[in-house]
Design an enzyme around this catalytic site. Structure first.
Site, PDB file in Angstrom:
ATOM      1  N   ASP A   1       8.038   8.634  -6.097  1.00  0.00           N
ATOM      2  CA  ASP A   1       9.229   9.427  -5.793  1.00  0.00           C
ATOM      3  C   ASP A   1       9.571   9.429  -4.305  1.00  0.00           C
ATOM      4  O   ASP A   1      10.343  10.265  -3.844  1.00  0.00           O
ATOM      5  CB  ASP A   1       9.030  10.879  -6.263  1.00  0.00           C
ATOM      6  CG  ASP A   1       7.830  11.535  -5.595  1.00  0.00           C
ATOM      7  OD1 ASP A   1       7.148  10.879  -4.781  1.00  0.00           O
ATOM      8  OD2 ASP A   1       7.576  12.730  -5.878  1.00  0.00           O
TER       9      ASP A   1
ATOM     10  N   THR B   1      -9.058 -14.346   2.644  1.00  0.00           N
ATOM     11  CA  THR B   1      -7.717 -14.919   2.806  1.00  0.00           C
ATOM     12  C   THR B   1      -6.720 -13.773   2.861  1.00  0.00           C
ATOM     13  O   THR B   1      -5.935 -13.565   1.941  1.00  0.00           O
ATOM     14  CB  THR B   1      -7.375 -15.850   1.626  1.00  0.00           C
ATOM     15  OG1 THR B   1      -7.481 -15.091   0.400  1.00  0.00           O
ATOM     16  CG2 THR B   1      -8.318 -17.044   1.539  1.00  0.00           C
TER      17      THR B   1
ATOM     18  N   ASN C   1      -3.758   8.513   4.863  1.00  0.00           N
ATOM     19  CA  ASN C   1      -2.584   7.893   5.492  1.00  0.00           C
ATOM     20  C   ASN C   1      -2.584   7.945   7.013  1.00  0.00           C
ATOM     21  O   ASN C   1      -2.019   7.075   7.674  1.00  0.00           O
ATOM     22  CB  ASN C   1      -1.306   8.586   4.989  1.00  0.00           C
ATOM     23  CG  ASN C   1      -1.062   8.343   3.514  1.00  0.00           C
ATOM     24  OD1 ASN C   1      -1.431   7.293   2.983  1.00  0.00           O
ATOM     25  ND2 ASN C   1      -0.455   9.317   2.845  1.00  0.00           N
TER      26      ASN C   1
ATOM     27  N   GLY D   1       3.713  10.919  -8.419  1.00  0.00           N
ATOM     28  CA  GLY D   1       4.553   9.853  -8.958  1.00  0.00           C
ATOM     29  C   GLY D   1       5.318   9.088  -7.895  1.00  0.00           C
ATOM     30  O   GLY D   1       5.295   9.428  -6.704  1.00  0.00           O
TER      31      GLY D   1
ATOM     32  N   HIS E   1      -6.230  -5.605  -2.538  1.00  0.00           N
ATOM     33  CA  HIS E   1      -7.039  -5.848  -1.338  1.00  0.00           C
ATOM     34  C   HIS E   1      -7.263  -7.334  -1.089  1.00  0.00           C
ATOM     35  O   HIS E   1      -8.040  -7.699  -0.206  1.00  0.00           O
ATOM     36  CB  HIS E   1      -8.370  -5.101  -1.425  1.00  0.00           C
ATOM     37  CG  HIS E   1      -8.216  -3.610  -1.308  1.00  0.00           C
ATOM     38  ND1 HIS E   1      -9.269  -2.734  -1.436  1.00  0.00           N
ATOM     39  CD2 HIS E   1      -7.116  -2.844  -1.073  1.00  0.00           C
ATOM     40  CE1 HIS E   1      -8.829  -1.500  -1.284  1.00  0.00           C
ATOM     41  NE2 HIS E   1      -7.526  -1.530  -1.066  1.00  0.00           N
ATOM     42  N   THR E   2      -6.567  -8.181  -1.820  1.00  0.00           N
ATOM     43  CA  THR E   2      -6.538  -9.606  -1.476  1.00  0.00           C
ATOM     44  C   THR E   2      -5.723  -9.837  -0.202  1.00  0.00           C
ATOM     45  O   THR E   2      -5.765 -10.924   0.362  1.00  0.00           O
ATOM     46  CB  THR E   2      -5.958 -10.446  -2.643  1.00  0.00           C
ATOM     47  OG1 THR E   2      -6.078 -11.835  -2.326  1.00  0.00           O
ATOM     48  CG2 THR E   2      -4.495 -10.126  -2.916  1.00  0.00           C
TER      49      THR E   2
ATOM     50  N   HIS F   1       0.320   4.464  -2.465  1.00  0.00           N
ATOM     51  CA  HIS F   1       0.072   5.824  -1.982  1.00  0.00           C
ATOM     52  C   HIS F   1       1.219   6.765  -2.340  1.00  0.00           C
ATOM     53  O   HIS F   1       1.017   7.982  -2.409  1.00  0.00           O
ATOM     54  CB  HIS F   1      -0.173   5.819  -0.470  1.00  0.00           C
ATOM     55  CG  HIS F   1      -1.560   5.378  -0.109  1.00  0.00           C
ATOM     56  ND1 HIS F   1      -2.159   5.668   1.091  1.00  0.00           N
ATOM     57  CD2 HIS F   1      -2.476   4.669  -0.816  1.00  0.00           C
ATOM     58  CE1 HIS F   1      -3.388   5.149   1.116  1.00  0.00           C
ATOM     59  NE2 HIS F   1      -3.587   4.533  -0.025  1.00  0.00           N
ATOM     60  N   ASP F   2       2.409   6.231  -2.565  1.00  0.00           N
ATOM     61  CA  ASP F   2       3.497   7.063  -3.075  1.00  0.00           C
ATOM     62  C   ASP F   2       3.237   7.415  -4.536  1.00  0.00           C
ATOM     63  O   ASP F   2       3.195   8.592  -4.915  1.00  0.00           O
ATOM     64  CB  ASP F   2       4.838   6.323  -2.925  1.00  0.00           C
ATOM     65  CG  ASP F   2       6.005   7.159  -3.420  1.00  0.00           C
ATOM     66  OD1 ASP F   2       5.879   8.408  -3.465  1.00  0.00           O
ATOM     67  OD2 ASP F   2       7.062   6.574  -3.755  1.00  0.00           O
TER      68      ASP F   2
ATOM     69  N   ARG G   1       0.813  -1.215   0.000  1.00  0.00           N
ATOM     70  CA  ARG G   1       0.000   0.000   0.000  1.00  0.00           C
ATOM     71  C   ARG G   1       0.852   1.274   0.000  1.00  0.00           C
ATOM     72  O   ARG G   1       0.480   2.279  -0.620  1.00  0.00           O
ATOM     73  CB  ARG G   1      -0.942  -0.014   1.207  1.00  0.00           C
ATOM     74  CG  ARG G   1      -1.952   1.120   1.213  1.00  0.00           C
ATOM     75  CD  ARG G   1      -3.022   0.874   2.265  1.00  0.00           C
ATOM     76  NE  ARG G   1      -4.044   1.898   2.267  1.00  0.00           N
ATOM     77  CZ  ARG G   1      -4.306   2.675   3.323  1.00  0.00           C
ATOM     78  NH1 ARG G   1      -3.628   2.527   4.448  1.00  0.00           N
ATOM     79  NH2 ARG G   1      -5.260   3.580   3.245  1.00  0.00           N
TER      80      ARG G   1
END
Ligand code: HEM
Ligand code: CA
Ligand code: CA
Length: 298
Positions: free
Chosen positions: A50, A218, A70, A48, A170-171, A42-43, A38
């Site tokens: 970075d 799972t 976050n 981009g 999200h698995t 979120h980066d 994640r």
């Protein structure tokens, strides 16, 4: 300009040094693999890939760690510090970027949790700044409907197929009550009754905001169960279930295809991860290689 061989000559041990720390962290706590995956997402979605998400707040800018998506949520920063220490021990300072660490850690996390390796690209450099406002704007929210999710992905140069595949992240992992409460108390359509009951059991109507529930059945295995869950109206987040409505619209055909073809999910997930990982990288003379992932070099 990113490529799979970037560190081959500069420091052949770079990728194995990162992988070792990731494997140890995931062995200690499987959820850490989800958290590291994640962080890369979120980066990349904020200016981009970075390393901007790793920067702490400074007097000159407020960073992304305290942005709504976050805050009290993004985790794994200590593991990133450990990876950085291992990479710099192996390669010397100024070689392995924090942005690449996130990309490699995401890849190695997917593999450690049972997914398949993909054509990981490296050679990113690190941002000199971060933006809380951009993080608030650019990261999709669990309240988004299908159209909003798709337009967010399109604004990042990604498409419907990428949206469905990457949501397959999200698995693995967990979500906080505050992010699924309104779905499990208010939504009547497309919500499985037994999922609603078990989610309500950990998530009271008021309070317990940080209580956790698994995003799929799972949640420590990188498998296609997430998609099969959506087909049974067992998406935990509103945004998850928006990808499958069962009427042939939106993401339905992709959800069905990947739910029924685990091998194709692994393979195509990797292709979409490479696409996401190529978003706006800093290369050449842009940015820097941070010595400490939490702050710009002084
Ligand atoms: C499509 C839009 C997306 C939305 C709206 C969304 C939203 C969320 C939310 C609300 C959570 C729970 C956070 C919390 O409760 O603290 C979460 C967790 C997570 N997300 Fe997403 N997400 C999206 C896409 C993605 C993508 C593209 C990836 C990676 C490829 C990803 C990977 C994860 C992982 C692995 C977790 C669990 C993290 C952990 O357990 O620490 N998500 N997401
Ligand atoms: Ca960024
Ligand atoms: Ca799973």
């Amino acid at each position: 300009q990113l490529n799979p061989d970037y560190y081959d000559k500069l420091c052949p041990e770079a990728l194995s040094a990162i992988k070792k720390v990731v494997e140890e962290a995931v062995a200690r706590e499987p959820r850490m693999g989800a958290s590291l995956l994640r962080l890369h997402f979120h980066d990349c979605f904020v200016n981009g890939c970075d390393g901007s998400i790793l920067l702490d707040d400074t007097p000159t800018f407020t960073g992304e760690k305290t942005a709504a998506p976050n805050k009290n949520s993004a985790r794994g920063f200590e593991v990133v510090d450990q990876i950085k220490a291992a990479a710099d021990a192996a390669c010397g300072a100024g070689v392995v970027s924090c942005a690449d660490i996130l990309a490699v850690a995401a890849h190695d996390s997917v593999v450690a949790l049972g997914g398949r390796p993909y054509n990981l690209q490296v050679g990113r450099r690190d941002a000199l700044t971060a933006s809380k406002a951009a993080a608030n704007n650019d990261i999709p929210r669990p309240t988004f409907n299908f159209a909003a999710l798709l337009s967010n992905f399109q604004s990042h140069g990604l498409g419907l197929k990428d949206l469905v595949l990457l949501s397959g992240g999200h698995t693995v992992g967990l979500a906080r009550c505050t992010n699924f409460r309104s779905r499990v108390y208010n939504e009547t359509a497309n919500l499985d009754a037994s999922l609603a009951a078990s989610a309500r059991a950990v998530c009271p109507p008021a309070g317990g905001d940080d209580n956790l529930a698994p995003l799929d059945s799972t949640s420590t295995a990188f498998d296609a169960a997430y998609f099969r869950g959506l087909m049974k109206n067992r998406g935990l987040l509103h945004s998850d279930q928006q990808l499958y409505k069962g009427d042939g619209s939106g993401g339905d055909r992709y959800v069905k295809y990947y739910g029924e073809n685990g091998e194709a999910f692994w393979k195509d997930f990797g292709v979409s991860m490479v696409r996401m990982g190529n978003m706006g990288p800093l290369t050449g003379g842009n940015g820097q290689i941070r010595n400490n992932c939490r702050k710009v070099n002084s």
